[in-house]
Write a protein that holds these residues in place. Structure first.
Motif, PDB file in Angstrom:
ATOM      1  N   LEU A 121       0.832  -1.194   0.000  1.00  0.00           N
ATOM      2  CA  LEU A 121       0.000   0.000   0.000  1.00  0.00           C
ATOM      3  C   LEU A 121       0.872   1.251   0.000  1.00  0.00           C
ATOM      4  O   LEU A 121       1.906   1.306   0.668  1.00  0.00           O
ATOM      5  CB  LEU A 121      -0.913   0.037   1.226  1.00  0.00           C
ATOM      6  CG  LEU A 121      -1.996  -1.035   1.349  1.00  0.00           C
ATOM      7  CD1 LEU A 121      -2.847  -0.771   2.588  1.00  0.00           C
ATOM      8  CD2 LEU A 121      -2.873  -1.077   0.110  1.00  0.00           C
ATOM      9  N   CYS A 122       0.424   2.251  -0.750  1.00  0.00           N
ATOM     10  CA  CYS A 122       1.020   3.583  -0.731  1.00  0.00           C
ATOM     11  C   CYS A 122      -0.044   4.532  -0.182  1.00  0.00           C
ATOM     12  O   CYS A 122      -1.162   4.569  -0.704  1.00  0.00           O
ATOM     13  CB  CYS A 122       1.431   4.030  -2.122  1.00  0.00           C
ATOM     14  SG  CYS A 122       2.482   2.868  -3.019  1.00  0.00           S
ATOM     15  N   ILE A 123       0.281   5.295   0.854  1.00  0.00           N
ATOM     16  CA  ILE A 123      -0.699   6.152   1.506  1.00  0.00           C
ATOM     17  C   ILE A 123      -0.227   7.601   1.436  1.00  0.00           C
ATOM     18  O   ILE A 123       0.895   7.925   1.817  1.00  0.00           O
ATOM     19  CB  ILE A 123      -0.930   5.717   2.957  1.00  0.00           C
ATOM     20  CG1 ILE A 123      -1.487   4.282   2.977  1.00  0.00           C
ATOM     21  CG2 ILE A 123      -1.882   6.678   3.667  1.00  0.00           C
ATOM     22  CD1 ILE A 123      -1.810   3.754   4.343  1.00  0.00           C
ATOM     23  N   ASP A 124      -1.116   8.460   0.938  1.00  0.00           N
ATOM     24  CA  ASP A 124      -0.783   9.860   0.680  1.00  0.00           C
ATOM     25  C   ASP A 124      -1.143  10.768   1.840  1.00  0.00           C
ATOM     26  O   ASP A 124      -2.281  10.780   2.308  1.00  0.00           O
ATOM     27  CB  ASP A 124      -1.528  10.348  -0.563  1.00  0.00           C
ATOM     28  CG  ASP A 124      -0.876   9.887  -1.849  1.00  0.00           C
ATOM     29  OD1 ASP A 124       0.162  10.485  -2.208  1.00  0.00           O
ATOM     30  OD2 ASP A 124      -1.380   8.954  -2.483  1.00  0.00           O
ATOM     31  N   PHE A 125      -0.157  11.553   2.261  1.00  0.00           N
ATOM     32  CA  PHE A 125      -0.353  12.654   3.210  1.00  0.00           C
ATOM     33  C   PHE A 125      -0.053  13.963   2.478  1.00  0.00           C
ATOM     34  O   PHE A 125       0.621  13.978   1.453  1.00  0.00           O
ATOM     35  CB  PHE A 125       0.600  12.523   4.398  1.00  0.00           C
ATOM     36  CG  PHE A 125       0.224  11.450   5.374  1.00  0.00           C
ATOM     37  CD1 PHE A 125      -0.413  11.761   6.559  1.00  0.00           C
ATOM     38  CD2 PHE A 125       0.526  10.113   5.118  1.00  0.00           C
ATOM     39  CE1 PHE A 125      -0.754  10.779   7.470  1.00  0.00           C
ATOM     40  CE2 PHE A 125       0.188   9.113   6.017  1.00  0.00           C
ATOM     41  CZ  PHE A 125      -0.456   9.444   7.198  1.00  0.00           C
ATOM     42  N   MET A 126      -0.528  15.066   3.064  1.00  0.00           N
ATOM     43  CA  MET A 126      -0.191  16.380   2.542  1.00  0.00           C
ATOM     44  C   MET A 126       0.322  17.293   3.651  1.00  0.00           C
ATOM     45  O   MET A 126       0.221  18.509   3.574  1.00  0.00           O
ATOM     46  CB  MET A 126      -1.396  17.000   1.846  1.00  0.00           C
ATOM     47  CG  MET A 126      -1.696  16.410   0.494  1.00  0.00           C
ATOM     48  SD  MET A 126      -0.304  16.452  -0.676  1.00  0.00           S
ATOM     49  CE  MET A 126       0.015  18.212  -0.801  1.00  0.00           C
ATOM     50  N   GLY A 127       0.879  16.682   4.670  1.00  0.00           N
ATOM     51  CA  GLY A 127       1.455  17.430   5.766  1.00  0.00           C
ATOM     52  C   GLY A 127       1.615  16.539   6.977  1.00  0.00           C
ATOM     53  O   GLY A 127       1.168  15.394   6.988  1.00  0.00           O
ATOM     54  N   ALA A 128       2.252  17.085   8.000  1.00  0.00           N
ATOM     55  CA  ALA A 128       2.477  16.332   9.236  1.00  0.00           C
ATOM     56  C   ALA A 128       1.548  16.787  10.346  1.00  0.00           C
ATOM     57  O   ALA A 128       1.623  16.279  11.472  1.00  0.00           O
ATOM     58  CB  ALA A 128       3.931  16.490   9.684  1.00  0.00           C
ATOM     59  N   THR A 129       0.660  17.736  10.042  1.00  0.00           N
ATOM     60  CA  THR A 129      -0.290  18.246  11.031  1.00  0.00           C
ATOM     61  C   THR A 129      -1.685  18.279  10.422  1.00  0.00           C
ATOM     62  O   THR A 129      -1.836  18.388   9.195  1.00  0.00           O
ATOM     63  CB  THR A 129       0.084  19.672  11.481  1.00  0.00           C
ATOM     64  OG1 THR A 129      -0.006  20.562  10.351  1.00  0.00           O
ATOM     65  CG2 THR A 129       1.491  19.715  12.051  1.00  0.00           C
ATOM     66  N   PRO A 130      -2.722  18.209  11.266  1.00  0.00           N
ATOM     67  CA  PRO A 130      -4.093  18.279  10.735  1.00  0.00           C
ATOM     68  C   PRO A 130      -4.362  19.562   9.957  1.00  0.00           C
ATOM     69  O   PRO A 130      -5.022  19.537   8.911  1.00  0.00           O
ATOM     70  CB  PRO A 130      -4.954  18.198  11.997  1.00  0.00           C
ATOM     71  CG  PRO A 130      -4.112  17.485  12.992  1.00  0.00           C
ATOM     72  CD  PRO A 130      -2.708  17.921  12.717  1.00  0.00           C
ATOM     73  N   GLU A 131      -3.861  20.693  10.464  1.00  0.00           N
ATOM     74  CA  GLU A 131      -4.133  21.971   9.808  1.00  0.00           C
ATOM     75  C   GLU A 131      -3.591  21.990   8.379  1.00  0.00           C
ATOM     76  O   GLU A 131      -4.289  22.389   7.433  1.00  0.00           O
ATOM     77  CB  GLU A 131      -3.507  23.125  10.607  1.00  0.00           C
ATOM     78  CG  GLU A 131      -4.114  23.349  11.979  1.00  0.00           C
ATOM     79  CD  GLU A 131      -3.652  22.339  13.013  1.00  0.00           C
ATOM     80  OE1 GLU A 131      -4.294  22.245  14.077  1.00  0.00           O
ATOM     81  OE2 GLU A 131      -2.650  21.611  12.746  1.00  0.00           O
ATOM     82  N   THR A 132      -2.365  21.539   8.190  1.00  0.00           N
ATOM     83  CA  THR A 132      -1.734  21.567   6.873  1.00  0.00           C
ATOM     84  C   THR A 132      -2.364  20.543   5.938  1.00  0.00           C
ATOM     85  O   THR A 132      -2.718  20.856   4.798  1.00  0.00           O
ATOM     86  CB  THR A 132      -0.223  21.303   7.008  1.00  0.00           C
ATOM     87  OG1 THR A 132       0.352  22.324   7.826  1.00  0.00           O
ATOM     88  CG2 THR A 132       0.452  21.316   5.647  1.00  0.00           C
ATOM     89  N   HIS A 133      -2.496  19.326   6.405  1.00  0.00           N
ATOM     90  CA  HIS A 133      -3.060  18.265   5.572  1.00  0.00           C
ATOM     91  C   HIS A 133      -4.486  18.599   5.152  1.00  0.00           C
ATOM     92  O   HIS A 133      -4.841  18.504   3.956  1.00  0.00           O
ATOM     93  CB  HIS A 133      -3.034  16.945   6.344  1.00  0.00           C
ATOM     94  CG  HIS A 133      -3.614  15.781   5.598  1.00  0.00           C
ATOM     95  ND1 HIS A 133      -2.852  14.961   4.795  1.00  0.00           N
ATOM     96  CD2 HIS A 133      -4.880  15.302   5.527  1.00  0.00           C
ATOM     97  CE1 HIS A 133      -3.625  14.023   4.263  1.00  0.00           C
ATOM     98  NE2 HIS A 133      -4.865  14.213   4.700  1.00  0.00           N
ATOM     99  N   ASP A 134      -5.314  18.992   6.111  1.00  0.00           N
ATOM    100  CA  ASP A 134      -6.718  19.226   5.819  1.00  0.00           C
ATOM    101  C   ASP A 134      -6.918  20.425   4.901  1.00  0.00           C
ATOM    102  O   ASP A 134      -7.873  20.465   4.107  1.00  0.00           O
ATOM    103  CB  ASP A 134      -7.512  19.409   7.111  1.00  0.00           C
ATOM    104  CG  ASP A 134      -7.553  18.136   7.962  1.00  0.00           C
ATOM    105  OD1 ASP A 134      -7.076  17.088   7.484  1.00  0.00           O
ATOM    106  OD2 ASP A 134      -8.049  18.201   9.096  1.00  0.00           O
ATOM    107  N   TRP A 135      -6.039  21.419   4.977  1.00  0.00           N
ATOM    108  CA  TRP A 135      -6.118  22.557   4.047  1.00  0.00           C
ATOM    109  C   TRP A 135      -5.939  22.085   2.610  1.00  0.00           C
ATOM    110  O   TRP A 135      -6.661  22.511   1.709  1.00  0.00           O
ATOM    111  CB  TRP A 135      -5.042  23.594   4.386  1.00  0.00           C
ATOM    112  CG  TRP A 135      -5.046  24.766   3.431  1.00  0.00           C
ATOM    113  CD1 TRP A 135      -5.806  25.897   3.523  1.00  0.00           C
ATOM    114  CD2 TRP A 135      -4.246  24.898   2.248  1.00  0.00           C
ATOM    115  NE1 TRP A 135      -5.538  26.734   2.458  1.00  0.00           N
ATOM    116  CE2 TRP A 135      -4.588  26.151   1.657  1.00  0.00           C
ATOM    117  CE3 TRP A 135      -3.290  24.107   1.616  1.00  0.00           C
ATOM    118  CZ2 TRP A 135      -3.995  26.611   0.478  1.00  0.00           C
ATOM    119  CZ3 TRP A 135      -2.705  24.561   0.431  1.00  0.00           C
ATOM    120  CH2 TRP A 135      -3.054  25.794  -0.120  1.00  0.00           C
TER     121      TRP A 135
END
Length: 346
Positions: A121-135
């Protein structure tokens, strides 16, 4: 595949006679509305997405053509109701890697994915914090769901690769992201470029970093000895077209997934997959015949010229060097999209 001896900074001659690695977009639907989405995905499927029987046909064609490793992605693959049927059809004939945003991956789904024959599996994040990822993904609470999906993947025994696309909003969290993954037990982490594709073009100003800023974010990262870090900037800027192939959810053969906005080698429901792989432009891209290339990148990657998608996006020239390499940038500001791209569906 043949390989000649490397002489100095020249890349060795690498030639595939059949495609061995490929990617398949099983849906252009997604449960998120990511600013960085390369496919400009929608919540509901479009009428021209292939049926499950057509996907079976394409998968058989790929395997018969020589493909032994397949990356399955979306959109969000787990949002497609019949994706497990598609995965189960592919798994006996190819090594299948599934790329997901992780938000739909609970223990029950993990069991079903494993039962379909998937182990990677490859899992995508867009940050290390909820604020950054969720934005980035446009969904409050998405970070916690993705983090839970990562933990579920690891607990279920999947070989797990955690990915992050570097942007202006998350560049300062790259070390934190590596630390987060290492603490969770991830052993493979990838830092990816931002490509001017799909919806990402509309949000380019808010997300794109200059090349010096990108290189600065990559400097002095502290990577644990038991974590492998994947990145594709100088001096590891490979021209991957020589080993790329792939098909989108409509059946269009477009080579690398990052070429999806720029290349069309034919529809595999009408033309055999191997024939689309022999399209003259695709043959040209695989030749890696890029005169102005970085010798350092060529010597480490066995491949010259860097990314063809990025080169073409910023110059309109398939033979141009990659502006994301510091040696061959030629003064291009990668924070500014060419007018040609801005007029294409933005």
């Amino acid at each position: 595949m043949t390989e000649a001896t490397m002489a100095g900074p020249t890349a060795p001659k690498l030639e595939l006679h059949r495609p061995v690695k490929s990617w398949l977009q099983v849906t252009a639907t997604c449960n998120l509305q990511c600013k960085q989405c390369y496919g400009d995905c929608t919540p509901e499927p479009k009428s021209d997405e292939m049926t499950v029987d057509q996907f079976h046909q394409v998968l058989d064609d790929m395997a018969d053509s020589g493909v032994i490793e397949l990356l399955v992605e979306g959109g969000e693959p787990l949002q497609r109701p019949d994706v497990l049927d598609i995965l189960a059809h592919a798994a006996p004939r190819m090594l299948v890697r599934l790329r997901t945003n992780g938000t739909l991956l609970d223990e029950a789904m993990a069991d079903r994915v494993r039962a379909a024959g998937i182990r990677n599996l490859c899992i995508d994040f867009m940050g290390a914090t909820p604020e950054t990822h969720d934005w980035h993904v446009g969904e409050p609470g998405a970070f916690e769901k993705t983090l839970n999906g990562l933990k579920v993947s690891l607990a279920a025994g999947f070989e797990t690769l955690a990915l992050v696309i570097m942007t202006k909003r998350n560049a300062g969290e790259i070390q934190q992201f590596i630390d987060l993954c290492a603490a969770a037990g991830v052993r493979r982490v990838g830092i990816l470029r931002l490509y001017p594709l799909g919806r990402a073009k509309r949000h380019w100003k808010a997300m794109a970093l200059s090349l010096p800023e990108q290189m600065a974010a990559l400097e002095d990262l502290n990577v644990p000895d038991d974590v492998h870090l994947m990145r594709s900037w100088h001096p590891r800027d490979a021209n991957c077209c020589w080993q790329a192939s792939g098909v989108d959810a409509r059946g269009q053969s477009v080579g690398c997934s990052y070429l999806r906005d720029f290349a069309d080698f034919g529809n595999v429901l009408e033309t055999p997959f191997l024939e689309t792989w022999k399209h003259p432009l695709f043959v040209k891209l695989r030749s890696r015949d890029i005169e102005d290339h970085c010798p350092d990148c060529a010597s480490t990657q066995g491949s010259a010229g860097g990314c063809r998608s990025t080169a073409y996006a910023f110059t309109g020239d398939w033979d141009a060097p990659d502006p994301y390499c510091t040696t061959t940038n030629r003064g291009i500001d990668v924070q500014l999209l060419p007018t040609r791209l801005l007029s294409e569906g933005t």
